[in-house]
Design a protein around this motif. Sequence first.
Motif, PDB file in Angstrom:
ATOM      1  N   LEU A 190       0.833  -1.206   0.000  1.00 23.87           N
ATOM      2  CA  LEU A 190       0.000   0.000   0.000  1.00 23.87           C
ATOM      3  C   LEU A 190       0.867   1.254   0.000  1.00 23.87           C
ATOM      4  CD1 LEU A 190      -2.820   1.252   0.132  1.00 23.87           C
ATOM      5  CD2 LEU A 190      -2.720   1.042   2.625  1.00 23.87           C
ATOM      6  N   GLY A 191       1.953   1.216   0.721  1.00 21.80           N
ATOM      7  CA  GLY A 191       2.868   2.350   0.725  1.00 21.80           C
ATOM      8  C   GLY A 191       3.492   2.591  -0.636  1.00 21.80           C
ATOM      9  N   ARG A 192       3.837   1.525  -1.334  1.00 24.46           N
ATOM     10  CA  ARG A 192       4.435   1.669  -2.662  1.00 24.46           C
ATOM     11  C   ARG A 192       3.418   2.197  -3.670  1.00 24.46           C
ATOM     12  NH1 ARG A 192       6.579  -3.904  -4.268  1.00 24.46           N
ATOM     13  NH2 ARG A 192       7.261  -2.744  -6.119  1.00 24.46           N
ATOM     14  N   ILE A 193       2.171   1.762  -3.562  1.00 24.18           N
ATOM     15  CA  ILE A 193       1.146   2.209  -4.507  1.00 24.18           C
ATOM     16  C   ILE A 193       0.803   3.679  -4.282  1.00 24.18           C
ATOM     17  CG2 ILE A 193      -1.348   2.078  -4.929  1.00 24.18           C
ATOM     18  CD1 ILE A 193       0.021   0.103  -6.614  1.00 24.18           C
ATOM     19  N   THR A 194       0.601   4.059  -3.033  1.00 21.42           N
ATOM     20  CA  THR A 194       0.149   5.423  -2.729  1.00 21.42           C
ATOM     21  C   THR A 194       1.287   6.428  -2.639  1.00 21.42           C
ATOM     22  OG1 THR A 194       0.249   5.017  -0.329  1.00 21.42           O
ATOM     23  CG2 THR A 194      -1.836   4.535  -1.460  1.00 21.42           C
ATOM     24  N   GLY A 195       2.507   5.942  -2.437  1.00 16.70           N
ATOM     25  CA  GLY A 195       3.621   6.856  -2.239  1.00 16.70           C
ATOM     26  C   GLY A 195       3.639   7.470  -0.862  1.00 16.70           C
ATOM     27  N   LEU A 196       2.825   6.926   0.052  1.00 11.38           N
ATOM     28  CA  LEU A 196       2.740   7.440   1.418  1.00 11.38           C
ATOM     29  C   LEU A 196       3.412   6.472   2.384  1.00 11.38           C
ATOM     30  CD1 LEU A 196      -1.024   8.527   1.439  1.00 11.38           C
ATOM     31  CD2 LEU A 196       0.973   9.985   1.011  1.00 11.38           C
ATOM     32  N   GLN A 197       3.849   7.002   3.507  1.00 12.68           N
ATOM     33  CA  GLN A 197       4.331   6.139   4.575  1.00 12.68           C
ATOM     34  C   GLN A 197       3.113   5.564   5.290  1.00 12.68           C
ATOM     35  OE1 GLN A 197       6.857   8.081   7.428  1.00 12.68           O
ATOM     36  NE2 GLN A 197       6.820   6.361   8.848  1.00 12.68           N
ATOM     37  N   VAL A 198       3.043   4.254   5.416  1.00 13.71           N
ATOM     38  CA  VAL A 198       1.880   3.593   5.999  1.00 13.71           C
ATOM     39  C   VAL A 198       2.215   3.121   7.410  1.00 13.71           C
ATOM     40  CG1 VAL A 198       0.210   1.722   5.776  1.00 13.71           C
ATOM     41  CG2 VAL A 198       1.077   2.885   3.731  1.00 13.71           C
ATOM     42  N   ALA A 199       1.402   3.548   8.381  1.00 16.48           N
ATOM     43  CA  ALA A 199       1.558   3.136   9.770  1.00 16.48           C
ATOM     44  C   ALA A 199       0.414   2.188  10.117  1.00 16.48           C
ATOM     45  CB  ALA A 199       1.545   4.343  10.699  1.00 16.48           C
ATOM     46  N   ALA A 200       0.752   0.943  10.438  1.00 17.63           N
ATOM     47  CA  ALA A 200      -0.259  -0.062  10.750  1.00 17.63           C
ATOM     48  C   ALA A 200      -0.587  -0.060  12.227  1.00 17.63           C
ATOM     49  CB  ALA A 200       0.229  -1.450  10.324  1.00 17.63           C
ATOM     50  N   GLY A 201      -1.832  -0.416  12.529  1.00 25.18           N
ATOM     51  CA  GLY A 201      -2.272  -0.483  13.917  1.00 25.18           C
ATOM     52  C   GLY A 201      -3.446  -1.433  14.063  1.00 25.18           C
ATOM     53  N   ILE A 202      -3.896  -1.618  15.298  1.00 22.35           N
ATOM     54  CA  ILE A 202      -5.013  -2.498  15.615  1.00 22.35           C
ATOM     55  C   ILE A 202      -6.214  -1.641  16.019  1.00 22.35           C
ATOM     56  CG2 ILE A 202      -5.863  -4.302  17.165  1.00 22.35           C
ATOM     57  CD1 ILE A 202      -3.851  -5.360  15.253  1.00 22.35           C
ATOM     58  N   ALA A 203      -7.390  -2.004  15.517  1.00 23.13           N
ATOM     59  CA  ALA A 203      -8.626  -1.305  15.885  1.00 23.13           C
ATOM     60  C   ALA A 203      -9.553  -2.270  16.618  1.00 23.13           C
ATOM     61  CB  ALA A 203      -9.329  -0.758  14.642  1.00 23.13           C
ATOM     62  N   PRO A 204     -10.363  -1.790  17.549  1.00 21.69           N
ATOM     63  CA  PRO A 204     -11.325  -2.658  18.232  1.00 21.69           C
ATOM     64  C   PRO A 204     -12.294  -3.283  17.242  1.00 21.69           C
ATOM     65  CG  PRO A 204     -11.105  -0.547  19.370  1.00 21.69           C
ATOM     66  CD  PRO A 204     -10.383  -0.412  18.066  1.00 21.69           C
ATOM     67  N   GLU A 205     -12.590  -4.553  17.435  1.00 27.35           N
ATOM     68  CA  GLU A 205     -13.444  -5.282  16.508  1.00 27.35           C
ATOM     69  C   GLU A 205     -14.818  -4.644  16.378  1.00 27.35           C
ATOM     70  OE1 GLU A 205     -14.374  -8.482  13.842  1.00 27.35           O
ATOM     71  OE2 GLU A 205     -12.490  -7.742  14.674  1.00 27.35           O
ATOM     72  N   SER A 206     -15.380  -4.149  17.486  1.00 21.55           N
ATOM     73  CA  SER A 206     -16.718  -3.554  17.448  1.00 21.55           C
ATOM     74  C   SER A 206     -16.757  -2.284  16.606  1.00 21.55           C
ATOM     75  CB  SER A 206     -17.193  -3.245  18.874  1.00 21.55           C
ATOM     76  OG  SER A 206     -16.324  -2.309  19.501  1.00 21.55           O
ATOM     77  N   GLU A 207     -15.631  -1.607  16.466  1.00 23.67           N
ATOM     78  CA  GLU A 207     -15.549  -0.421  15.618  1.00 23.67           C
ATOM     79  C   GLU A 207     -15.154  -0.799  14.193  1.00 23.67           C
ATOM     80  OE1 GLU A 207     -13.069   2.671  17.156  1.00 23.67           O
ATOM     81  OE2 GLU A 207     -13.701   2.356  19.231  1.00 23.67           O
ATOM     82  N   PHE A 208     -14.312  -1.825  14.075  1.00 20.89           N
ATOM     83  CA  PHE A 208     -13.749  -2.173  12.782  1.00 20.89           C
ATOM     84  C   PHE A 208     -14.810  -2.671  11.808  1.00 20.89           C
ATOM     85  CE2 PHE A 208     -11.816  -5.042   9.746  1.00 20.89           C
ATOM     86  CZ  PHE A 208     -10.713  -4.336   9.309  1.00 20.89           C
ATOM     87  N   ARG A 209     -15.656  -3.607  12.206  1.00 13.03           N
ATOM     88  CA  ARG A 209     -16.614  -4.227  11.295  1.00 13.03           C
ATOM     89  C   ARG A 209     -17.606  -3.227  10.703  1.00 13.03           C
ATOM     90  NH1 ARG A 209     -14.313  -8.128   8.876  1.00 13.03           N
ATOM     91  NH2 ARG A 209     -12.967  -9.215  10.365  1.00 13.03           N
ATOM     92  N   PRO A 210     -18.256  -2.378  11.506  1.00  8.47           N
ATOM     93  CA  PRO A 210     -19.164  -1.392  10.892  1.00  8.47           C
ATOM     94  C   PRO A 210     -18.445  -0.428   9.963  1.00  8.47           C
ATOM     95  CG  PRO A 210     -19.564  -1.589  13.258  1.00  8.47           C
ATOM     96  CD  PRO A 210     -18.294  -2.323  12.976  1.00  8.47           C
ATOM     97  N   ALA A 211     -17.220  -0.046  10.330  1.00 11.38           N
ATOM     98  CA  ALA A 211     -16.452   0.870   9.480  1.00 11.38           C
ATOM     99  C   ALA A 211     -16.075   0.199   8.165  1.00 11.38           C
ATOM    100  CB  ALA A 211     -15.197   1.341  10.215  1.00 11.38           C
ATOM    101  N   LEU A 212     -15.746  -1.094   8.207  1.00  8.97           N
ATOM    102  CA  LEU A 212     -15.392  -1.811   6.983  1.00  8.97           C
ATOM    103  C   LEU A 212     -16.595  -1.905   6.043  1.00  8.97           C
ATOM    104  CD1 LEU A 212     -13.338  -3.430   5.343  1.00  8.97           C
ATOM    105  CD2 LEU A 212     -14.048  -5.480   6.610  1.00  8.97           C
TER     106      LEU A 212
END
Length: 316
Positions: free
Chosen positions: A204-226
Amino acid sequence: MPLVTGAETRESRAARRAVGALAGTLFPRCANPECASGWMHVWRNRQTPVFEGKWVCSAACMESLVAAAVRREMDGSDVELPVPMHRVPMGMMLVRQGTITVDQLRAALEEQQQARRDGSEARKLGTWLLESGVLSETALTRALSLQWNCPVLSLEGFRPGEMAPAMPRFLAEAFGALPVRTAGERLLYLAFSGRVDRCLTYALGRITGLQVAAGIAPESEFRPALEKYCAAAAPRVQFVETANSWALVRMIAERVESTRAAGARLVRVHDIYWLRLWRRAPDKGGLPAPGRVEDLLATVGTIARNRDRTSDYRKI
């Protein structure tokens, strides 16, 4: 007489060099190192198509350029992947922290073993602890972030419409990943619901040209957002399965040529080849508008056969 001939030879050589330099200035040279014609194709558009920042003078040269890129992605010879970090097993980490007891860990592991013996899918340790009431979601998210050595990302203020151009929804669903937000024009935050996929993060960093910082999100927030991310207007994406590596090269080269792409980049995410095409010149920073780019996701044969195709990689 010989002196005059020598002077004329030097002058003619100087003239040819001057003509070549002027032609190189007025007409861009072909990026294919094996091409000798270069600027001589005067009928060829000098601005497009462009592949990975390089212009070529013909469809044949484009195929050669793409072949080198596909070979690079297949063997990974010049791709510096992030150094894998040792991960402490979650159960051991939670016991050391005093979050769970040895008996609770043993019960979870026995449940997993019993599920395997029964031929059913075993629940992950974190899922078992969460559903058993041993861990809260907050504690589980924090434990995952420690295990993967990354921060906990909040999805508050997430805007799916703005983030949709970051990557195809197929990759988001397949790897449990969600582009959360950008910081300025250089940093992109990528949230995972569980396992952090470093290969996707790097691609993703190579495609966008941006520095990508990965992290963990709470499952209850992640699924609706996805779900909102997958429903947002996104760049057009096409899925292709090619028979072999040469078919992949020809397909990509033809696509770059036919779209007259102002920019194109190719990366590999495990067994998936991701080609991004820009209809107009890529932006200097941030994410593009959905209508300015389109994506192509391709595989070589089936995933099962891909592992046996190492002999084909060297033929490109």
